[in-house]
Each structure stands twice: as C-alpha cells, then as structure tokens.
Design an enzyme around this catalytic site. Structure first.
Site, PDB file in Angstrom:
ATOM      1  N   LYS A 119       0.817  -1.215   0.000  1.00  0.00           N
ATOM      2  CA  LYS A 119       0.000   0.000   0.000  1.00  0.00           C
ATOM      3  C   LYS A 119       0.845   1.256   0.000  1.00  0.00           C
ATOM      4  CE  LYS A 119      -4.465  -1.669   1.006  1.00  0.00           C
ATOM      5  NZ  LYS A 119      -5.757  -1.607   1.630  1.00  0.00           N
ATOM      6  N   LYS A 201      -3.777 -10.689  -6.797  1.00  0.00           N
ATOM      7  CA  LYS A 201      -5.077 -10.983  -6.179  1.00  0.00           C
ATOM      8  C   LYS A 201      -6.156 -10.029  -6.703  1.00  0.00           C
ATOM      9  CE  LYS A 201      -5.833  -8.299  -2.059  1.00  0.00           C
ATOM     10  NZ  LYS A 201      -6.587  -8.171  -0.869  1.00  0.00           N
ATOM     11  N   LYS A 204     -10.546  -4.762  -4.919  1.00  0.00           N
ATOM     12  CA  LYS A 204     -11.573  -3.781  -5.271  1.00  0.00           C
ATOM     13  C   LYS A 204     -10.980  -2.415  -5.621  1.00  0.00           C
ATOM     14  CE  LYS A 204     -13.378  -3.609  -0.470  1.00  0.00           C
ATOM     15  NZ  LYS A 204     -12.250  -3.760   0.357  1.00  0.00           N
TER      16      LYS A 204
HETATM   17  P1  ATP Z   1      -8.397  -3.232  -1.130  1.00  0.00           P
HETATM   18  O1  ATP Z   1      -8.340  -3.563  -2.589  1.00  0.00           O
HETATM   19  O2  ATP Z   1      -9.068  -1.935  -0.831  1.00  0.00           O
HETATM   20  O3  ATP Z   1      -7.097  -3.429  -0.438  1.00  0.00           O
HETATM   21  P2  ATP Z   1      -9.524  -5.797  -0.699  1.00  0.00           P
HETATM   22  O4  ATP Z   1     -10.424  -6.094  -1.842  1.00  0.00           O
HETATM   23  O5  ATP Z   1      -8.192  -6.443  -0.687  1.00  0.00           O
HETATM   24  O6  ATP Z   1      -9.387  -4.258  -0.496  1.00  0.00           O
HETATM   25  P3  ATP Z   1     -10.128  -6.091   2.135  1.00  0.00           P
HETATM   26  O7  ATP Z   1     -11.136  -5.176   2.696  1.00  0.00           O
HETATM   27  O8  ATP Z   1      -8.697  -5.817   2.429  1.00  0.00           O
HETATM   28  O9  ATP Z   1     -10.347  -6.210   0.570  1.00  0.00           O
HETATM   29  O10 ATP Z   1     -10.444  -7.587   2.558  1.00  0.00           O
HETATM   30  C1  ATP Z   1     -11.609  -8.058   3.171  1.00  0.00           C
HETATM   31  C2  ATP Z   1     -11.556  -9.555   3.329  1.00  0.00           C
HETATM   32  O11 ATP Z   1     -11.599 -10.174   2.046  1.00  0.00           O
HETATM   33  C3  ATP Z   1     -10.288 -10.071   4.001  1.00  0.00           C
HETATM   34  O12 ATP Z   1     -10.587 -11.147   4.863  1.00  0.00           O
HETATM   35  C4  ATP Z   1      -9.436 -10.528   2.859  1.00  0.00           C
HETATM   36  O13 ATP Z   1      -8.554 -11.538   3.246  1.00  0.00           O
HETATM   37  C5  ATP Z   1     -10.479 -11.040   1.880  1.00  0.00           C
HETATM   38  N1  ATP Z   1     -10.025 -10.902   0.507  1.00  0.00           N
HETATM   39  C6  ATP Z   1      -9.701  -9.744  -0.127  1.00  0.00           C
HETATM   40  N2  ATP Z   1      -9.350  -9.978  -1.400  1.00  0.00           N
HETATM   41  C7  ATP Z   1      -9.447 -11.321  -1.588  1.00  0.00           C
HETATM   42  C8  ATP Z   1      -9.206 -12.189  -2.696  1.00  0.00           C
HETATM   43  N3  ATP Z   1      -8.798 -11.723  -3.870  1.00  0.00           N
HETATM   44  N4  ATP Z   1      -9.416 -13.515  -2.540  1.00  0.00           N
HETATM   45  C9  ATP Z   1      -9.844 -13.989  -1.356  1.00  0.00           C
HETATM   46  N5  ATP Z   1     -10.078 -13.239  -0.258  1.00  0.00           N
HETATM   47  C10 ATP Z   1      -9.886 -11.923  -0.358  1.00  0.00           C
END
Ligand code: ATP
Ligand code: LTN
Length: 338
Positions: A119, A201, A204
């Site tokens: 980040k 990964k 969002k």
């Molecule tokens: P950002 O893109 O804003 O960093 P993010 O999509 O990675 O956000 P988080 O809010 O950090 O989402 O994650 C929320 C939950 O979803 C956490 O438990 C995280 O481990 C899970 N998660 C996020 N992205 C994935 C993914 N690609 N596959 C599986 N689990 C995920």
C-alpha cells in the site's frame, strides 16, 4: 447422568473495510464463510471503518459506502439478531486498545508487513503513520473480543500472526489476558485472482474494473468480464502449473458449486475455454442474483439499517469494555474513583 450445562460456543470475529463495493474475492475468501459460521459459533462482525482512513476517503462517498456495505452484509445473510454486527468507529475501545498495543509492537515487526509495503508503494504520496500501525488496530479488534477464530482470506494471515504474537507477548509480561486467536482460511477461495492478471489478487481498488467482479455487477457485466478473462493457450480445462487463469476460474467454480477439480475437469472434458467461461459466469450470476435483490430491498429501508447498527454498538461495547478495563488495570493506569 445428563449434563444440562449449556456448552459455551467458541467466538468468531472478523471485519471488513467499507472502502467500496465488495468483490467476488471478498465474498468467496471471507464473507461467505462469515455467514456459514453463524450456525455454530458466537459471531462478532464489524465494518472496519477506522482502518479505512489509512487511505484518503471522500467524506460523502465514505458514509455512503459504509451504509451500503452494512446492507450488503445483511443481504448476504449476516443475521443481526444471531450475531453482533456493528460499525467499528461506534465502539471507542478499539482505538483505545490499539494505542496500548502500539506500545507492545516493534517497529521491525510492522516494517515486515507486506500489505504495508504494497500500500505504501501504491499510495506513495500518503504513507501515513496509521497505515504503518494498522496491524495493531486489527490486533485490538480481535483481542478485545477474545476471539477463538478469525475467518479471513490468505492475504490477512500475516496480520493475524502478528496479533497472536502481540497477545502472547502481553500475556507473558502480565498474566493471561487475551485469547490467542486462530485463523480460518478457506481451502478454496482464499485467494481469488484478478481476471486480467491472474498472478495478482483480485482487489476492489484495482484501476482496471475488468479485473474484478463486484457484488453489484449486472449479469451482463459478469458474463462479459468472464468472457474476457485472461487464460492460457492450451484450451483444455485442467488444473495445473502455468495455468493461473484457468486455475482461478476453476477455483471460483468449485467454491460456488462445491465440485472438486477432478469433477470439473470431467464435466468439461473435450470442451473449450469459451464453454467453461460461460458456465463460470452463469454460476456467479445465479449466486449473486438473490443477494442483489435483498440488497436493493434493504437499501430502501434506511431506518431498519440504522436500527440494526445502533442496537449492535452497545452489545459490542459491553464485551470490548470488559477486556479494555482488564488491560488498563494490568498495565497500571490509575483507575477513576467511584
Ligand atoms: P483493497 O483492494 O481496498 O485493499 P480488498 O479487496 O483487498 O481491499 P479487504 O477489505 O482488504 O479487501 O479484505 C476483506 C476480506 O476479504 C479479508 O478477509 C481478505 O482476506 C479477503 N479478501 C480480499 N481480497 C481477496 C481475494 N482476492 N481472494 C480472497 N479473499 C480476499
Ligand atoms: N485488515 C482487514 C480488515 C480487518 C480485520 C480486522 C479482519 C480489520 N480488523 C479484524 C479480521 C479481524 C482487511 O483489510 N481485510
């Protein structure tokens, strides 16, 4: 002799940041599990809005995203009666314990966190102290509720391990105070990959919206994104090395249908990627349709949403206060007179 003592259920805790519309990765990696666990555990869930400002948020959009994320979690099946489902900023004990835990966490430990490194590379103009100490706030979230289990996607494993180390350290310096939590990382779905670059990964906050499916995408958008998903040139639905794109689609299909990779390979034997992508798109559309319908209903009833999170806050507060008081006493803070 019959034993009538009710068995104390183990506690599950997890949170998610309300920073945008949840993706299929969030859903399959974490949220789907949150719902299933409500059957057998005493569950505490929250929107981690304090964490969200480690990245700059527009106030109006932030408020809107928080309400929308709350409605989405209810639409998915979080039951506000069965579970405590609140908003982190409504319970001040989180910020208070986070400060204390900051002082029991080393600079070196925080420097090793890969999410911080990622980040800070992505937001080079705003590498704030909150982004750095974020894992201490997450540890506070978990330890305040004496959680036994924490359902998360694979990317949060490092943060959970740090929370365990902090708990052990505190318990060792004083006396047993915190439950040392275990992670619950699903076997399939723990790491859903980007549809455009399956070595990254699904996230969002990716600039390329074709790389992720959101929980609110229309059937048309979903089908289109799966059709455009990056795969290899083998054109044979088979799980294997060097096939990150197909492996990811198989993971998504398996997670939703419950079929094993062998069953999927058999089902699509002799058929090309086009057919398989359509099938994956269709199961995703069918999985999301009832959730989207409930979400749209809930968003029309703001009073109900407000009632749910307003009633949840004191329930969370009661649990969190007990732990925080214990910590304050052990550290040696002088208590107020009665
Ligand atoms: P950002 O893109 O804003 O960093 P993010 O999509 O990675 O956000 P988080 O809010 O950090 O989402 O994650 C929320 C939950 O979803 C956490 O438990 C995280 O481990 C899970 N998660 C996020 N992205 C994935 C993914 N690609 N596959 C599986 N689990 C995920
Ligand atoms: N850091 C997590 C969100 C989060 C969390 C938590 C998860 C904040 N507090 C406590 C589990 C338990 C994330 O970014 N996904």
């Amino acid at each position: 002799m019959e034993n009538n003592t009710p068995v104390q259920k183990k506690r599950v805790l997890s949170m998610i940041q309300p920073t945008g519309v949840f993706t299929l990765g969030n859903y399959l990696g974490a949220l789907k599990n949150f719902v299933a666990l409500q059957e057998d555990y005493d569950c505490v869930y929250a929107l981690a809005d304090l964490h969200a400002i480690t990245v700059r948020q527009d106030p109006a959009a932030f408020r809107k995203n928080t309400l929308s994320a709350y409605a989405m979690m209810l639409a998915l099946g979080i039951d506000p009666e069965k579970s405590v489902f609140f908003i982190q900023s409504h319970v001040s004990a989180h910020a208070q314990l986070a400060w204390v835990l900051n002082c029991y966490t080393q600079f070196g430990e925080l420097s090793r966190m890969t999410q911080f490194k990622d980040k800070s590379a992505k937001h080079a103009d705003n590498i704030n102290a909150g982004l750095f100490t974020y894992p201490c706030l997450m540890a506070a979230d978990i330890l305040l509720y004496n959680a036994d289990y924490v359902p998360i996607g694979a990317d949060q494993k490092q943060h959970l391990e740090l929370a365990r180390d902090i708990a052990d350290r505190f318990n060792g310096i004083y006396s047993p105070t915190f439950t040392v939590p275990e992670g619950l990382i699903p076997k399939t779905g723990a790491r859903i990959m980007s549809l455009q670059d399956p070595t990254k990964k699904m996230s969002k906050s990716d600039e390329n919206t074709a790389s992720f499916i959101t929980m609110l995408d229309t059937p048309n958008e979903i089908m289109k994104k799966f059709k455009r998903a990056v795969t290899d040139s083998e054109a044979c639905v088979r799980y294997g090395e060097g096939k990150a794109g197909i492996n990811n689609l198989m993971g998504i299909y398996s997670c939703i249908t419950g079929k094993t990779y062998e069953e999927i390979e058999k089902e699509f034997e002799g058929r090309g990627y086009g057919d398989f992508k359509t099938a994956v798109g269709e199961v995703v559309v069918n999985e999301l349709a009832p959730i989207q319908a409930r979400y749209n209903e809930l968003m029309k009833d703001k009073a109900y949403l407000e009632k749910c999170y307003t009633e949840a806050a004191p329930r969370a507060e009661a649990i969190a206060r007990r732990t925080l008081s214990k910590v304050m006493r052990k550290v040696g803070y002088l208590p107020l007179g009665r």
